[in-house]
Design a protein around this motif. Structure first.
Motif, PDB file in Angstrom:
ATOM      1  N   GLY A 199       5.444 -14.491 -10.815  1.00 13.12           N
ATOM      2  CA  GLY A 199       5.490 -15.524  -9.790  1.00 13.12           C
ATOM      3  C   GLY A 199       6.158 -16.802 -10.237  1.00 13.12           C
ATOM      4  N   ASP A 200       6.253 -17.012 -11.566  1.00  8.29           N
ATOM      5  CA  ASP A 200       6.907 -18.213 -12.078  1.00  8.29           C
ATOM      6  C   ASP A 200       8.423 -18.093 -12.038  1.00  8.29           C
ATOM      7  OD1 ASP A 200       6.710 -16.183 -13.973  1.00  8.29           O
ATOM      8  OD2 ASP A 200       6.878 -17.568 -15.656  1.00  8.29           O
ATOM      9  N   LYS A 201       8.932 -16.884 -11.767  1.00  4.65           N
ATOM     10  CA  LYS A 201      10.384 -16.670 -11.714  1.00  4.65           C
ATOM     11  C   LYS A 201      10.911 -16.680 -10.281  1.00  4.65           C
ATOM     12  CE  LYS A 201      10.773 -15.871 -16.190  1.00  4.65           C
ATOM     13  NZ  LYS A 201       9.347 -15.918 -16.572  1.00  4.65           N
ATOM     14  N   VAL A 202      10.005 -16.779  -9.312  1.00  4.99           N
ATOM     15  CA  VAL A 202      10.389 -16.758  -7.893  1.00  4.99           C
ATOM     16  C   VAL A 202       9.659 -17.880  -7.171  1.00  4.99           C
ATOM     17  CG1 VAL A 202      10.456 -15.413  -5.772  1.00  4.99           C
ATOM     18  CG2 VAL A 202      10.690 -14.254  -7.981  1.00  4.99           C
ATOM     19  N   SER A 203      10.404 -18.745  -6.487  1.00  2.00           N
ATOM     20  CA  SER A 203       9.803 -19.846  -5.745  1.00  2.00           C
ATOM     21  C   SER A 203      10.632 -20.140  -4.499  1.00  2.00           C
ATOM     22  CB  SER A 203       9.707 -21.106  -6.620  1.00  2.00           C
ATOM     23  OG  SER A 203      11.002 -21.633  -6.871  1.00  2.00           O
ATOM     24  N   ARG A 204      10.160 -21.071  -3.698  1.00  2.00           N
ATOM     25  CA  ARG A 204      10.899 -21.447  -2.491  1.00  2.00           C
ATOM     26  C   ARG A 204      12.247 -22.060  -2.829  1.00  2.00           C
ATOM     27  NH1 ARG A 204       6.775 -24.660   1.464  1.00  2.00           N
ATOM     28  NH2 ARG A 204       8.657 -24.627   2.788  1.00  2.00           N
ATOM     29  N   ARG A 205      12.376 -22.608  -4.013  1.00  2.00           N
ATOM     30  CA  ARG A 205      13.609 -23.294  -4.406  1.00  2.00           C
ATOM     31  C   ARG A 205      14.546 -22.432  -5.234  1.00  2.00           C
ATOM     32  NH1 ARG A 205      12.563 -29.145  -6.821  1.00  2.00           N
ATOM     33  NH2 ARG A 205      14.827 -29.104  -6.525  1.00  2.00           N
ATOM     34  N   LEU A 206      14.009 -21.399  -5.906  1.00  2.00           N
ATOM     35  CA  LEU A 206      14.860 -20.657  -6.832  1.00  2.00           C
ATOM     36  C   LEU A 206      14.351 -19.230  -7.033  1.00  2.00           C
ATOM     37  CD1 LEU A 206      17.216 -20.728  -8.921  1.00  2.00           C
ATOM     38  CD2 LEU A 206      15.508 -21.396 -10.628  1.00  2.00           C
ATOM     39  N   VAL A 207      15.296 -18.306  -7.065  1.00  2.00           N
ATOM     40  CA  VAL A 207      15.019 -16.919  -7.435  1.00  2.00           C
ATOM     41  C   VAL A 207      15.996 -16.540  -8.531  1.00  2.00           C
ATOM     42  CG1 VAL A 207      14.918 -14.526  -6.683  1.00  2.00           C
ATOM     43  CG2 VAL A 207      14.253 -16.337  -5.105  1.00  2.00           C
ATOM     44  N   GLU A 208      15.489 -16.027  -9.630  1.00  2.00           N
ATOM     45  CA  GLU A 208      16.352 -15.610 -10.736  1.00  2.00           C
ATOM     46  C   GLU A 208      16.914 -14.218 -10.449  1.00  2.00           C
ATOM     47  OE1 GLU A 208      14.407 -15.873 -14.485  1.00  2.00           O
ATOM     48  OE2 GLU A 208      14.023 -18.018 -14.336  1.00  2.00           O
ATOM     49  N   HIS A 209      18.009 -14.177  -9.709  1.00  2.00           N
ATOM     50  CA  HIS A 209      18.649 -12.899  -9.367  1.00  2.00           C
ATOM     51  C   HIS A 209      19.539 -12.415 -10.507  1.00  2.00           C
ATOM     52  CE1 HIS A 209      17.424 -12.322  -5.230  1.00  2.00           C
ATOM     53  NE2 HIS A 209      17.782 -13.548  -4.905  1.00  2.00           N
ATOM     54  N   GLY A 210      19.738 -11.099 -10.554  1.00  2.00           N
ATOM     55  CA  GLY A 210      20.750 -10.527 -11.437  1.00  2.00           C
ATOM     56  C   GLY A 210      20.319 -10.224 -12.854  1.00  2.00           C
ATOM     57  N   ASP A 221       1.827 -11.340  -5.426  1.00  2.00           N
ATOM     58  CA  ASP A 221       0.902 -12.456  -5.621  1.00  2.00           C
ATOM     59  C   ASP A 221      -0.483 -11.978  -6.047  1.00  2.00           C
ATOM     60  OD1 ASP A 221       0.023 -11.309  -3.266  1.00  2.00           O
ATOM     61  OD2 ASP A 221      -0.122 -13.194  -2.154  1.00  2.00           O
ATOM     62  N   VAL A 222      -0.528 -10.797  -6.683  1.00  2.00           N
ATOM     63  CA  VAL A 222      -1.810 -10.238  -7.073  1.00  2.00           C
ATOM     64  C   VAL A 222      -2.396 -10.934  -8.303  1.00  2.00           C
ATOM     65  CG1 VAL A 222      -0.879  -8.442  -8.592  1.00  2.00           C
ATOM     66  CG2 VAL A 222      -3.040  -8.045  -7.366  1.00  2.00           C
ATOM     67  N   SER A 223      -1.541 -11.516  -9.138  1.00  2.00           N
ATOM     68  CA  SER A 223      -2.028 -12.156 -10.361  1.00  2.00           C
ATOM     69  C   SER A 223      -1.944 -13.674 -10.324  1.00  2.00           C
ATOM     70  CB  SER A 223      -1.242 -11.643 -11.574  1.00  2.00           C
ATOM     71  OG  SER A 223       0.138 -11.940 -11.453  1.00  2.00           O
ATOM     72  N   ARG A 224      -1.075 -14.193  -9.512  1.00  2.00           N
ATOM     73  CA  ARG A 224      -0.981 -15.644  -9.325  1.00  2.00           C
ATOM     74  C   ARG A 224      -0.326 -15.908  -7.968  1.00  2.00           C
ATOM     75  NH1 ARG A 224       3.120 -18.627 -13.244  1.00  2.00           N
ATOM     76  NH2 ARG A 224       2.153 -17.390 -14.905  1.00  2.00           N
ATOM     77  N   GLY A 225      -0.674 -17.043  -7.378  1.00  2.00           N
ATOM     78  CA  GLY A 225      -0.100 -17.380  -6.086  1.00  2.00           C
ATOM     79  C   GLY A 225       1.372 -17.715  -6.203  1.00  2.00           C
ATOM     80  N   VAL A 226       2.096 -17.534  -5.105  1.00  2.00           N
ATOM     81  CA  VAL A 226       3.498 -17.926  -5.047  1.00  2.00           C
ATOM     82  C   VAL A 226       3.643 -18.984  -3.956  1.00  2.00           C
ATOM     83  CG1 VAL A 226       4.475 -15.783  -5.955  1.00  2.00           C
ATOM     84  CG2 VAL A 226       3.930 -15.937  -3.533  1.00  2.00           C
ATOM     85  N   ASP A 227       4.504 -19.957  -4.178  1.00  2.00           N
ATOM     86  CA  ASP A 227       4.550 -21.103  -3.264  1.00  2.00           C
ATOM     87  C   ASP A 227       5.173 -20.791  -1.914  1.00  2.00           C
ATOM     88  OD1 ASP A 227       7.229 -20.932  -3.911  1.00  2.00           O
ATOM     89  OD2 ASP A 227       7.426 -23.007  -4.604  1.00  2.00           O
ATOM     90  N   PHE A 228       5.820 -19.614  -1.792  1.00  2.00           N
ATOM     91  CA  PHE A 228       6.438 -19.289  -0.509  1.00  2.00           C
ATOM     92  C   PHE A 228       5.487 -18.485   0.393  1.00  2.00           C
ATOM     93  CE2 PHE A 228       7.789 -16.061  -3.595  1.00  2.00           C
ATOM     94  CZ  PHE A 228       7.390 -14.896  -2.980  1.00  2.00           C
ATOM     95  N   CYS A 229       4.291 -18.160  -0.111  1.00  2.00           N
ATOM     96  CA  CYS A 229       3.307 -17.428   0.687  1.00  2.00           C
ATOM     97  C   CYS A 229       2.080 -18.306   0.884  1.00  2.00           C
ATOM     98  CB  CYS A 229       2.917 -16.118  -0.001  1.00  2.00           C
ATOM     99  SG  CYS A 229       1.730 -15.122   0.930  1.00  2.00           S
ATOM    100  N   GLU A 230       1.902 -18.754   2.111  1.00  5.70           N
ATOM    101  CA  GLU A 230       0.777 -19.618   2.451  1.00  5.70           C
ATOM    102  C   GLU A 230      -0.391 -18.746   2.903  1.00  5.70           C
ATOM    103  OE1 GLU A 230      -0.256 -23.078   5.758  1.00  5.70           O
ATOM    104  OE2 GLU A 230       1.842 -22.634   5.252  1.00  5.70           O
ATOM    105  N   ARG A 231      -1.493 -18.812   2.146  1.00  5.32           N
ATOM    106  CA  ARG A 231      -2.629 -17.929   2.377  1.00  5.32           C
ATOM    107  C   ARG A 231      -3.715 -18.590   3.216  1.00  5.32           C
ATOM    108  NH1 ARG A 231      -2.647 -12.431   1.626  1.00  5.32           N
ATOM    109  NH2 ARG A 231      -1.192 -11.902  -0.030  1.00  5.32           N
ATOM    110  N   GLU A 284      18.749  -8.842  -3.393  1.00  5.34           N
ATOM    111  CA  GLU A 284      17.590  -8.735  -2.527  1.00  5.34           C
ATOM    112  C   GLU A 284      16.319  -9.142  -3.273  1.00  5.34           C
ATOM    113  OE1 GLU A 284      17.502  -7.667   0.643  1.00  5.34           O
ATOM    114  OE2 GLU A 284      19.417  -6.620   0.976  1.00  5.34           O
ATOM    115  N   LEU A 285      15.405  -9.751  -2.534  1.00  9.77           N
ATOM    116  CA  LEU A 285      14.077 -10.066  -3.052  1.00  9.77           C
ATOM    117  C   LEU A 285      13.067  -9.255  -2.265  1.00  9.77           C
ATOM    118  CD1 LEU A 285      12.058 -11.725  -4.754  1.00  9.77           C
ATOM    119  CD2 LEU A 285      12.126 -13.465  -2.947  1.00  9.77           C
TER     120      LEU A 285
END
Length: 363
Positions: A199-210, A221-231, A284-285
């Motif tokens: 989850g630290d490699k994917v956020s609303r501002r950046l995705v580490e593609h490639g 988001d099973v181990s930590r929340g992600v900022d693009f998913c509002e629960r 793709e994500l």
């Protein structure tokens, strides 16, 4: 020259269904030379379909239960790959991703749209020295110990993942990948590597593609929340990621359709969503949602494990514990947090002078 004679056909010599991913990796790394063992239950790579393999890289200093939950959740439920790049929603059903055998996916067959296995890439010691500078007296578990911690955890009867997951040094991947390419080509097997990102490699501002040449990145988001998913309990709403298109549901958890608005209104559902990079449409994500009862404590982290170790070592030094007392306390405090806590505790106690003489901390 690799572990096999390149003058011979690059095939393993087995007819479809061929070998499991782990068997192929063993051949590629020189640990095996193609002799099939009796009782292999791992899902085998198959001809006539795309066999998708997760690549999960990291320091894992040390690996913890959040890492394991992230890996298993993605392996069990990631799907919808065949719908990537489609203009429609490409709905499939999550239940189709489950194997015909046990819930860990160690036996039975896998659907054509499911992940067939995973390879964990453990970062080299030199990268740990860069990320955790030695002048700050950080804990540096050697690469071989981090690999053994993973392998021990994957072999646990309650996990039973060694039949579909291999663990290798990250620095060996390019060589192993080349060997795997030869093996699979010789057997007429197609493989696509999919990056499993924390989850630290994917956020609303950046995705580490490639990374590693993967065009698809998977996260959850099973181990930590992600900022693009509002629960909201088990309901959720997905926010658009910068530079990416709208979310589209790729796998639907049940027959009820919440639509494709990036919302899961129904409690207790597990869906898979995808979005594409706006300029690089091949990037793709894929996001695998989780149920509340599946999620592990989000505070579980390698930093927390190192803090626990630091506290125990400090207590042990203050009260002059014996090595066995220290090891027992470490195992107790690390249980349920760190992978292979008994083995990790032994590693720590085996180098007590490191802590006393160098004043190690958990920073």
């Amino acid at each position: 020259m690799g572990p096999r004679d390149k003058q011979k056909t690059p095939a393993t010599g087995f007819s479809a269904p061929t070998l499991s991913l782990v068997e192929y990796v063993k051949i590629a790394t020189g640990q095996s030379f193609g002799a099939r063992k009796d009782g292999i239950r791992g899902p085998r790579l198959r001809k006539g379909r795309m066999n998708r393999v997760l690549l999960y890289n990291g320091c894992f200093n040390p690996p913890h239960h959040g890492h394991l939950a992230h890996l298993i959740h993605a392996y069990r439920y990631a799907g919808g790959f065949d719908s990537l790049g489609d203009s429609g929603s490409g709905h499939s059903t999550a239940a189709k991703n489950n194997d015909d055998g046990g819930g860990d996916g160690s036996s039975g067959s896998r659907s054509e749209d499911a992940v067939i296995g995973a390879i964990i890439l453990v970062a080299p010691d030199v990268y740990l020295s860069y990320k955790f500078p030695t002048h700050k007296k950080n804990l540096h578990l050697p690469e071989n110990q981090r690999i053994e911690l993973w392998e021990t955890a994957l072999s646990h009867p309650q996990v039973n993942a060694r039949e579909w997951c291999a663990v290798i040094p990250e620095s060996d991947w390019m060589t192993v990948e080349s060997e795997l390419e030869d093996l699979c080509a010789g057997d007429g097997v197609q493989v696509e590597y999919v990056r499993l990102a924390g989850g630290d490699k994917v956020s609303r501002r950046l995705v580490e593609h490639g990374a590693w040449g993967c065009v698809v990145t998977v996260t959850a988001d099973v181990s930590r929340g992600v900022d693009f998913c509002e629960r909201d309990g088990d309901g959720y709403r997905l926010h658009r990621i910068k530079g990416h298109g709208e979310w589209k549901r790729a796998v639907q958890d049940d027959d009820d359709d919440d639509g494709d608005t990036g919302e899961g209104k129904k409690k207790g559902r597990r869906d898979v969503w995808t979005c594409s990079h706006a300029k690089r449409r091949d990037r793709e994500l894929l996001f695998v949602t989780s149920r509340e009862d599946e999620r592990v404590d989000p505070n579980v982290s390698s930093t927390e494990v190192r803090r626990i170790i630091s506290d125990v070592v400090s207590t042990s030094t203050t009260y002059a514990y014996t090595a066995q007392q220290t090891q027992d306390l470490l195992e107790k405090e690390l249980s349920g947090v760190a992978l292979s806590s008994e083995l990790l505790a032994r590693y720590i106690v085996e180098v007590p002078s490191f802590f006393v003489e160098k004043g190690w901390t958990s920073c």
